[in-house]
Structure formats: structure tokens, C-alpha cells
Design a protein around this motif. Structure first.
Motif, PDB file in Angstrom:
ATOM      1  N   GLY A 141      12.497  -4.739   4.628  1.00  0.00           N
ATOM      2  CA  GLY A 141      12.179  -5.215   2.977  1.00  0.00           C
ATOM      3  C   GLY A 141      10.618  -4.582   2.477  1.00  0.00           C
ATOM      4  O   GLY A 141      10.327  -4.665   1.520  1.00  0.00           O
ATOM      5  N   GLY A 142       9.856  -4.034   3.350  1.00  0.00           N
ATOM      6  CA  GLY A 142       8.593  -3.163   2.831  1.00  0.00           C
ATOM      7  C   GLY A 142       8.742  -1.915   2.298  1.00  0.00           C
ATOM      8  O   GLY A 142       9.899  -1.594   2.221  1.00  0.00           O
ATOM      9  N   THR A 143       7.554  -1.244   2.210  1.00  0.00           N
ATOM     10  CA  THR A 143       7.741   0.172   1.688  1.00  0.00           C
ATOM     11  C   THR A 143       8.084   1.054   2.730  1.00  0.00           C
ATOM     12  O   THR A 143       7.908   0.845   3.799  1.00  0.00           O
TER      13      THR A 143
ATOM     14  N   ALA B 181       5.865  -7.664  12.785  1.00  0.00           N
ATOM     15  CA  ALA B 181       7.101  -8.154  12.441  1.00  0.00           C
ATOM     16  C   ALA B 181       6.369  -9.416  11.342  1.00  0.00           C
ATOM     17  O   ALA B 181       5.732  -9.940  11.708  1.00  0.00           O
ATOM     18  N   GLY B 182       7.298  -9.722  10.280  1.00  0.00           N
ATOM     19  CA  GLY B 182       7.117 -10.556   9.368  1.00  0.00           C
ATOM     20  C   GLY B 182       5.848 -10.594   8.416  1.00  0.00           C
ATOM     21  O   GLY B 182       5.256 -11.557   7.871  1.00  0.00           O
ATOM     22  N   VAL B 183       4.983  -9.342   8.804  1.00  0.00           N
ATOM     23  CA  VAL B 183       3.931  -8.982   7.657  1.00  0.00           C
ATOM     24  C   VAL B 183       3.930  -8.353   6.632  1.00  0.00           C
ATOM     25  O   VAL B 183       4.672  -7.211   6.987  1.00  0.00           O
ATOM     26  N   SER B 184       3.731  -8.461   5.379  1.00  0.00           N
ATOM     27  CA  SER B 184       4.176  -7.627   4.442  1.00  0.00           C
ATOM     28  C   SER B 184       3.465  -6.195   4.585  1.00  0.00           C
ATOM     29  O   SER B 184       2.220  -6.203   5.109  1.00  0.00           O
ATOM     30  N   GLY B 185       4.355  -5.171   4.169  1.00  0.00           N
ATOM     31  CA  GLY B 185       3.739  -3.933   4.333  1.00  0.00           C
ATOM     32  C   GLY B 185       4.724  -2.710   4.502  1.00  0.00           C
ATOM     33  O   GLY B 185       5.844  -2.846   3.998  1.00  0.00           O
TER      34      GLY B 185
ATOM     35  N   GLN C  25       8.997  -7.959   5.617  1.00  0.00           N
ATOM     36  CA  GLN C  25       7.780  -7.169   5.196  1.00  0.00           C
ATOM     37  C   GLN C  25       7.745  -6.926   3.881  1.00  0.00           C
ATOM     38  O   GLN C  25       7.035  -5.995   3.327  1.00  0.00           O
ATOM     39  N   ARG C  26       8.587  -7.549   2.975  1.00  0.00           N
ATOM     40  CA  ARG C  26       8.666  -7.509   1.680  1.00  0.00           C
ATOM     41  C   ARG C  26       7.370  -8.036   0.913  1.00  0.00           C
ATOM     42  O   ARG C  26       6.603  -8.891   1.815  1.00  0.00           O
ATOM     43  N   PRO C  27       6.766  -7.624  -0.152  1.00  0.00           N
ATOM     44  CA  PRO C  27       5.624  -8.309  -0.697  1.00  0.00           C
ATOM     45  C   PRO C  27       5.831  -9.728  -0.459  1.00  0.00           C
ATOM     46  O   PRO C  27       6.822 -10.261  -1.063  1.00  0.00           O
ATOM     47  N   VAL C  28       4.801 -10.744  -0.321  1.00  0.00           N
ATOM     48  CA  VAL C  28       4.972 -11.984  -0.304  1.00  0.00           C
ATOM     49  C   VAL C  28       5.299 -12.648  -1.760  1.00  0.00           C
ATOM     50  O   VAL C  28       6.436 -13.613  -1.893  1.00  0.00           O
ATOM     51  N   THR C  29       5.134 -11.840  -2.656  1.00  0.00           N
ATOM     52  CA  THR C  29       5.538 -12.366  -4.094  1.00  0.00           C
ATOM     53  C   THR C  29       7.042 -12.180  -4.440  1.00  0.00           C
ATOM     54  O   THR C  29       7.697 -12.462  -5.284  1.00  0.00           O
ATOM     55  N   ARG C  30       7.596 -11.384  -3.637  1.00  0.00           N
ATOM     56  CA  ARG C  30       9.132 -10.946  -3.371  1.00  0.00           C
ATOM     57  C   ARG C  30      10.022 -11.810  -2.478  1.00  0.00           C
ATOM     58  O   ARG C  30      11.099 -11.007  -2.453  1.00  0.00           O
ATOM     59  N   GLN C  31       9.312 -12.477  -2.067  1.00  0.00           N
ATOM     60  CA  GLN C  31      10.364 -13.260  -0.734  1.00  0.00           C
ATOM     61  C   GLN C  31      10.592 -14.578  -1.358  1.00  0.00           C
ATOM     62  O   GLN C  31      10.353 -14.922  -2.540  1.00  0.00           O
ATOM     63  N   TYR C  32      11.606 -15.236  -0.731  1.00  0.00           N
ATOM     64  CA  TYR C  32      12.407 -16.501  -1.298  1.00  0.00           C
ATOM     65  C   TYR C  32      11.612 -17.238  -1.638  1.00  0.00           C
ATOM     66  O   TYR C  32      11.748 -17.775  -2.951  1.00  0.00           O
TER      67      TYR C  32
END
Length: 814
Positions: A669-671, A682-686, A287-294
Motif C-alpha cells: 500500500g505504500g509508495t 511492516a505496518g509503517v507508512s512509507g 504501509q499506506r499513508p495513515v490518512t488512507r487507511q480504514y
């Protein structure tokens, strides 16, 4: 007595035909040296396969037939260990369906029985292990100190279920009881040499004989194991995950009088492999922003792993690996025969020194350039035990146990020039400045003192020849004191940290302590229908000591340590078990069954919190877990030449109640969640939940189904004028899917796998044995462990199991 016969008589032996020695009738009480080679090996020649007899074990601190011991247990002899390549605890799991062992390096190892024993994940020194490791009656306090190679081993007993009223240290899940070969007054020597692919070499040797007539005897043993690594590092141009083990062991036995004997034990082990690497296995969405994923982080730095298929067995981690350890100790065991009872004293001192180096970002970018926690441990223990001799209307075992342990650890973690871009928000200016995190250093000074004392005992009342009633009791005291000081400095040496820096490495200082008394007990009722049919029922109420967190504490939203999590409560165990041990067809068939139900309140679990930093795990109490299941151990000898065995474990292990557990990667991993907000899917940034309710999920590390099976066929054959046996054997194991994360994740489930081993050889009983072996014959790809990269990047790293290996073993007795 051959293992062929042993399987028929014991039923619990989950290994192929080989030797299982019958210990001296006073073994575990007055363990006299063996008299000659025949007694030492337990072999009495081919005719023994048709003879009756029993395997004697010391599970209840006296020599008894394994079939009459009302405990679910397995026994493996020294020759069986050699022929199956089972030279350490890890390989023992292929023979024991109910035993689980997981290790990312020697320190971070865990041995579980029926899914219980130690939290799955990184080791935390502040708690006990639930599976006790005993070598020649001495308790090994850390599973890391039991990662040695088995050297000159007579037998291994694996006991399942709580054993605290019989053993000095409370073992709430089970015990692994290792017995080495005793000194002999008849001169003897043994040598075993093995060579194989991957530059594998293993040499073992022992010699024994009298020093002073029939009063003093000595035994000296040594072993060396070396193997090239299985993973190639393209950056460092070397093979990693190698083996490099050396060990020395000695025993001096003194028969002081007809009723008093002493045995002095000493051992030293050194391991210095190029180990241990985990590396890219797959990625998953968090759930981290896509720009902050691996994927985005790696692409932004132009980084590509050497292979996205872990079974290509290549990596490019950029930190030198080291898993150096030294361990050893001295112990003195004395036995005084009082006639109706034997008084036993076990005095021991042991040490374990650990000097590691790890790559904790798991890839070839300089994110975490140093990660090491060198540690020095010492322990001293004293056990005084009295046990009745022989079988009478009332048998007993009672003892006092004292244990003291110290651990000193010097942790060091250093962030590298890629840390800022990889760990911080790409939208911030700090992430574009390598100096923000480059050189950020955490120096941790960790101290630990552990004091434990216990009074334990077990009675066995025989109101009739068939019925026995065995109550047990244990009174236990534990005190743990710790100190954790983490000093964090920037790359310029300043201790004035920014919020970004504190979010990655936060200074901490706390002094946790814990002390508690508890009383445990059990009751076993056993009934012998006949000499070959035995029932038993057991109830046990036991405790696993509470503990303290010594790996750093989780942080609150202001990046301050949450001091309330410094200690954890004891586990409270309720255990029920029913068992049947039976033989039929003139003891050519053995079928043993066990059914168990174990509930644990305040289960000690390894968890993580939702911060971006590098804290990878701490301890917390889950509300309640339950494990239940069935176990089958069977062996058959349809002809004098053929032996077949099959063992199975059905284990249903779940969190019954864990409402505030850490969330899996796909929900992390999100806010932070604010009042009135709804977490993202699950698996969606936010937005991520603060914690997750994982009640009803399976416990990590345990398969629902596990099997071991095999057969051996032999033919008499005269070779070079010598009568011997030509034999061929197969041994297999299977484990179904299991979770490799404390909170189950769709990214870290490990698929079920089957392993098959073959061997073909020629032997002369009690003289020599030569055989070729093929292990993981079908080159099955499987993971031993999967884990997540810290920071909720979505990178999943793995540790593949060994590929196909083959070689030749030659052993000779003189």
C-alpha cells in the motif's frame, strides 16, 4: 454390514457408526441394481457386528476390498452422512482431516487434499482443479458445480494423492468419488425429514422399483434444504447467508442382455440463497499513508460498522446479495461383460449457470455498488474404459478420455459515490469530488474453451500371491483458449479516463491461449504379509495442466496490463508415499498409517499486485512447494456395544521457493520502491517492496494438525413391541492454526478450533431411525475464511462458521 464393522474392516472410515454399503461385485464396471433393502443398506442386523467381511470400493475402477487397495482413502456410507449432518462437501471436512474446503460463495470454492488442489483465493476459470470430483463416474469440471446437497448417496470415497492413471481427468492431489444408490427391482422407498433451529428444514425422499419385469428399473430422488441466515443485516433488515437448495435426481437401469447393461442418469439442482456476506473482522496497519487507511477513511465519512466483533453476527453491507445457481446434466453409462474383462462407456453432458450479486467493499458505504460475474458453463465428456474381471496374475485398467468445456461470463463492476474518498489520495482534489469515481463502470466479456484428451492405464502384476507391482501411465493433451475484454466508462458514459480512474478500473483486452502435451506415470508395489496386514509404496510423477488468466491482468506502473502474465505453466508433481493397512484383535481393531512427500514445481498460486485498484487476484507460478506428513486412521470395537474411531493428519506444507510473491497487507500500500531506496518496516507508512520472498512460509488453507474422532454406544431396546437399538454418539474435529492469505499475514491467520457434535436416537436396522442432534455443541467461535479489503486499507473481513445448531431427524424405509 454396519459401519461399526466397516470401521474395523476398512480402518480408513473417519465417521461414526452407521451404514456403509457393499457395492455389487461389478460396481464401477457393471453396476447392477441392488436386489433388496438388506443389500442396499449393507445392514444385516446386530449379529453382523461379530461377523467378518469387507467393504468393496471402486477406487481402482473395479470392486475390491478397501483394505487391499494400496491407496490412502476413506469411505463414508449414506447413513453415516445423514447421522453426522454431512450433506455437502463443506461438511465432509469435519470427518476427513486431510480434506480442506473453503468457500466465500459457490463459485469461489476450493477443495484441497493435503494442502494441494486449487489456489487459495478467488476462483479463476482458466485453470484446472487438482482434486477431481466424480459423481457416478462423471467428472465435474468446476468445484462450484459440486456444491450440491448429497442426495440418495450410497457412499463417498475420498482418495488422497495423484490418481491420474485411474481416472479420466488428471487429478494431481486426490479425488472425491460419489456413488448414488442404484435402481432396485424390488419396490422400495425412503424418506428423511429434519427440522432444527434457525428455521432449518431438510427433506429427502426416494423411490425405486421395476418398470419392465427384471429388465428395466427406475430410481427417483429429491431433496430440499432451507435455513434462515446466520448473519443479520441491520441496513437491509434481513438475515443473510441462508440456505435454499432443491434437487431432483433420476436413474433408469436397463439390463439389455445377460452381458450388457445401460444406466441413464439425470439431475437438476437449484440454489437461491440470500448469500454470501463477508464483513468486518478486524483491522491491521499497512504501509499506506495513515490518512488512507480504514480507520481514517471511515471516520472522514462518519461511518461506523454495526459491531467490531464479527461473532455478534451483524453487518450493514448495502448491496443486495445473491448466490443463485442452476446445475444439472445427463449421463449414460454402459457396461459390456466380455468374460475376462468389462468394457465401460461413460457419456455425459453437464451445465452450470451462475447468477450472483456481491458487496465487494464489505461495509455499508457505497464504494463498490455492483460486483457480479454471471456465468454460463457447459461441458461434454466421453470416457471409454476396459478393466479386467477378477484377480489373476495380470490385472489391468485402460481408458480413453475426451473433455470439452465452454464458459461465458458477463462481468459488471460499478463504483459508488463514496469510492473517490475511499480509494483515492485524500490530498488530491479528485478524492474530494464524488463524481470522479461515482458511476465508473467496468463491463467484462469473458469467453473460455477447454479441450482435453487422455490415454491412461494401470497394470497390476502378481508375481506371487503376496506381492503386486502396479505401473501406471497417462498421456494427456490440454488446450485452453480465452478472451477477456473489459470496457470501462465514467459516470457520464465516456471512455476517456483520467489516471485516477484507470488506477481503479482499467480497460483491458487480451486473448490468451495455452496448449501442451505431457506424460505422467506412477508405480506402486504392495505386499500382503497376511490377510490383515498390507504394505504399499508409491511413486508418482504427474502434471496439472497449465492455464490462462481470466480475471484480468495486473497493471504496470503506467496502469497498462502486463500481457506476459496471461498464461501460467503446468505444475510438475513428484509424489512419494508409504502405507500400512492392518487389523488385529480378531478384526476388532484397525490401525492404518500413511506417510507422504509431495513436491510441486511451478505451483499455480493466486497472487495480487501492489496497485490501489480493485483487481483482487490473478494467477502466477510459484517456484516450488512441498507438502509432507503422516496420516493415521484407526477404529476400535472393544465390546459389541461400543465403537471408537480416531483419525489424524500431520501436514507440513510450505513454499520451498517463491521469491517474487505478492506481499502481505502489512508490507503493501505504500509508495513504489525506487532504486537505492529501502522499504519501510511492516505496518509503517512509507515505501513498499514490489514483491516479497516468502520461501519457507506455510501454504494457505492447511493446518499442521487436524483430527477427527468419536464414539457410539448402543443398547438393545424393545419399544412398542419392536426390537431396536437405543444409541448415543459423539463426533469431534480439530484443526490447528492456518493461514488465510496467499502470502501469510499476521492479520489473516485463523486460530485453531475444535468442534463437537452429539446425537441420541433409536433405530431399527433397515426400517427407521429417529435421533436428536446437537452440532457445534459448545458454540465455538471460529472463522472459515479471512480476507483483505482491496486497496490496502487494512480492513480484514471474515466469514464466521456456523454457531450451535440443534434439531431432530426422522428417516423411514419402506
Amino acid at each position: 454390514m454396519s459401519l461399526t464393522l466397516a470401521i474395523l474392516l476398512a480402518g480408513q472410515i473417519a465417521v461414526p457408526p452407521a451404514d456403509v454399503p457393499a457395492p455389487d461385485p461389478q460396481a464401477g464396471t457393471a453396476a447392477a441394481p441392488v436386489a433388496d433393502e438388506q443389500e442396499a443398506t449393507g445392514r444385516t442386523g446386530p449379529a453382523a457386528s461379530n461377523a467378518g467381511g469387507d467393504i468393496l470400493v471402486t477406487a481402482r475402477r473395479r470392486a475390491e476390498s478397501v483394505q487391499r487397495v494400496p491407496i490412502a482413502m476413506s469411505v463414508i456410507g449414506g447413513t453415516a452422512l445423514a447421522e453426522t449432518g454431512t450433506y455437502n462437501v463443506n461438511r465432509l471436512t469435519q470427518l476427513q482431516p486431510s480434506l480442506q474446503f473453503y468457500s466465500t460463495n459457490p463459485r469461489n470454492s476450493a477443495a484441497n487434499v493435503r494442502g494441494l488442489g486449487a489456489p487459495f483465493g478467488l476462483t479463476n476459470d482458466g485453470i484446472e482443479q487438482g482434486v477431481g470430483i466424480y459423481v457416478d463416474q462423471v467428472y465435474y469440471s468446476r468445484i462450484a458445480s459440486a456444491t450440491f446437497d448429497f442426495t440418495d448417496t450410497e457412499r463417498i470415497e475420498v482418495l488422497r494423492g495423484p490418481q491420474g492413471t485411474l481416472y479420466g481427468k488428471n487429478t494431481t492431489a486426490g479425488a472425491i468419488n460419489v456413488t448414488t444408490r442404484k435402481p432396485s427391482f424390488t419396490p422400495e422407498a425412503r424418506i428423511e425429514l429434519t427440522g432444527g433451529n434457525l428455521d432449518f428444514f431438510q427433506g429427502k425422499a426416494s423411490v425405486s422399483g421395476p418398470l419392465v419385469d427384471d429388465k428395466v428399473a427406475i430410481r427417483l430422488s429429491t431433496s430440499i434444504t432451507t435455513r434462515r441466515g446466520t448473519i443479520y443485516n441491520t441496513r437491509q433488515n434481513e438475515w443473510q447467508n441462508s440456505q435454499d437448495n432443491q434437487s431432483l435426481r433420476s436413474q433408469i437401469y436397463w439390463k439389455a442382455t445377460d452381458t450388457l447393461d445401460w444406466t441413464l442418469y439425470g439431475d437438476y439442482n437449484r440454489q437461491n440463497p440470500n448469500c454470501c456476506v463477508q464483513y468486518y473482522a478486524r483491522t491491521g496497519a499497512t504501509q499506506r499513508p495513515v490518512t488512507r487507511q480504514y480507520a481514517a477513511l471511515a471516520a472522514a465519512q462518519g461511518y461506523v460498522v454495526p459491531s467490531t466483533d464479527a461473532f455478534d453476527r451483524v453487518t450493514d453491507v448495502d448491496t443486495d446479495l445473491r448466490a443463485k445457481q442452476e446445475l444439472g446434466g445427463l449421463s449414460l453409462v454402459g457396461n459390456l461383460d466380455l468374460g475376462g474383462a468389462t468394457l465401460t462407456s461413460v457419456s455425459a453432458w453437464r451445465f452450470w449457470h451462475w447468477n450472483p450479486s456481491n458487496d465487494r467493499d464489505f461495509i455499508g458505504l457505497p464504494i463498490t455498488t455492483v460486483s457480479a460475474n454471471p456465468s454460463q458453463q457447459s461441458q461434454a465428456s466421453q470416457e471409454l474404459r476396459i478393466s479386467s474381471n477378477g484377480v489373476r496374475s495380470l490385472d489391468y485398467v485402460a481408458g480413453l478420455f475426451y473433455f470439452y468445456q465452454t464458459i461465458d461470463t458477463q462481468g459488471l463492476q460499478v463504483q459508488g459515490p463514496a469510492a473517490s474518498a475511499f480509494l483515492l489520495n485524500p490530498a488530491s482534489a479528485a478524492s474530494r469530488d464524488p463524481s470522479t469515481l461515482n458511476g465508473l463502470t467496468s463491463r467484462n466479456t469473458i469467453g473460455f474453451k477447454n479441450t482435453s484428451a487422455a490415454l491412461f492405464g494401470k497394470l497390476t502384476w502378481h508375481p506371487t500371491e503376496q506381492l503386486s507391482i502396479s505401473p501406471g501411465l497417462r498421456v494427456n493433451y490440454d488446450k485452453k483458449e480465452g478472451s477477456y475484454v473489459s470496457l470501462v466508462t465514467t459516470g457520464t458514459g465516456s471512455s476517456d479516463l483520467t489516471a485516477d480512474q484507470r488506477g481503479v478500473l482499467a480497460p483491458q483486452s487480451y486473448q490468451p491461449d495455452f496448449d501442451d502435451w505431457n506424460v505422467s506415470g506412477d508405480l506402486t508395489v504392495a505386499y500382503d504379509v497376511s490377510d490383515t496386514v498390507h504394505y504399499y509404496a508409491t511413486y508418482a510423477r504427474s502434471y496439472k495442466s497449465g492455464g490462462i488468466n481470466l480475471s484480468g491482468l495486473p497493471l504496470d506502473r503506467n496502469n497498462n496490463p502486463i500481457l506476459s502474465s496471461a498464461t501460467i505453466r503446468p505444475e510438475k508433481v513428484n509424489h512419494f508415499e508409504l502405507g500400512l493397512k492392518t487389523q488385529f484383535a480378531d478384526r476388532r481393531a484397525t490401525v492404518n498409517l500413511a506417510a507422504f512427500w509431495t513436491e510441486i514445481e511451478d505451483y499455480q498460486a493466486t497472487v495480487t499486485n501492489n496497485q490501489v485498484g480493485v483487481l483482487r487476484g490473478y494467477l502466477a507460478n510459484a517456484g516450488k512447494v512441498r507438502t509432507r506428513g503422516f496420516e493415521l486412521d484407526s477404529a476400535f470395537r472393544p465390546t459389541a456395544r461400543l465403537n471408537i474411531y480416531g483419525n489424524a493428519a500431520l501436514t507440513d506444507a510450505k513454499y520451498v521457493r517463491f521469491v517474487d510473491a505478492p506481499c502481505p497487507p502489512e508490507l503493501s500500500g505504500g509508495t513504489a520502491l525506487a532504486a537505492g531506496q529501502t522499504p519501510a518496516a511492516a505496518g509503517v507508512s512509507g515505501i513498499s517492496p514490489d514483491n516479497c520472498d516468502i520461501s519457507g512460509q506455510i501454504l494457505p488453507g492447511v493446518s499442521k494438525w487436524a483430527f477427527s474422532y468419536g464414539a457410539e454406544y448402543n443398547l438393545p431396546l424393545q419399544l412398542f413391541g419392536t426390537d431396536g437399538q437405543l444409541y448415543a454418539g459423539v463426533d469431534g474435529s480439530y484443526r490447528s492454526k492456518f493461514s488465510s492469505n496467499p502470502s501469510r499475514s499476521r492479520y489473516t491467520d485463523i486460530a485453531g478450533y475444535a468442534l463437537t457434535n452429539f446425537r441420541v436416537g433409536y433405530r431399527k436396522d433397515g426400517d427407521w431411525n429417529v435421533f436428536g442432534w446437537l452440532r457445534n455443541a459448545f458454540d465455538t467461535d471460529y472463522y472459515e475464511v479471512l480476507a483483505t479489503q482491496s486497496g490496502s486499507t487494512g480492513l480484514i473481513v471474515g466469514q464466521p462458521g456456523d454457531p450451535r445448531t440443534y434439531g431432530l431427524t426422522l428417516s423411514k424405509s419402506f
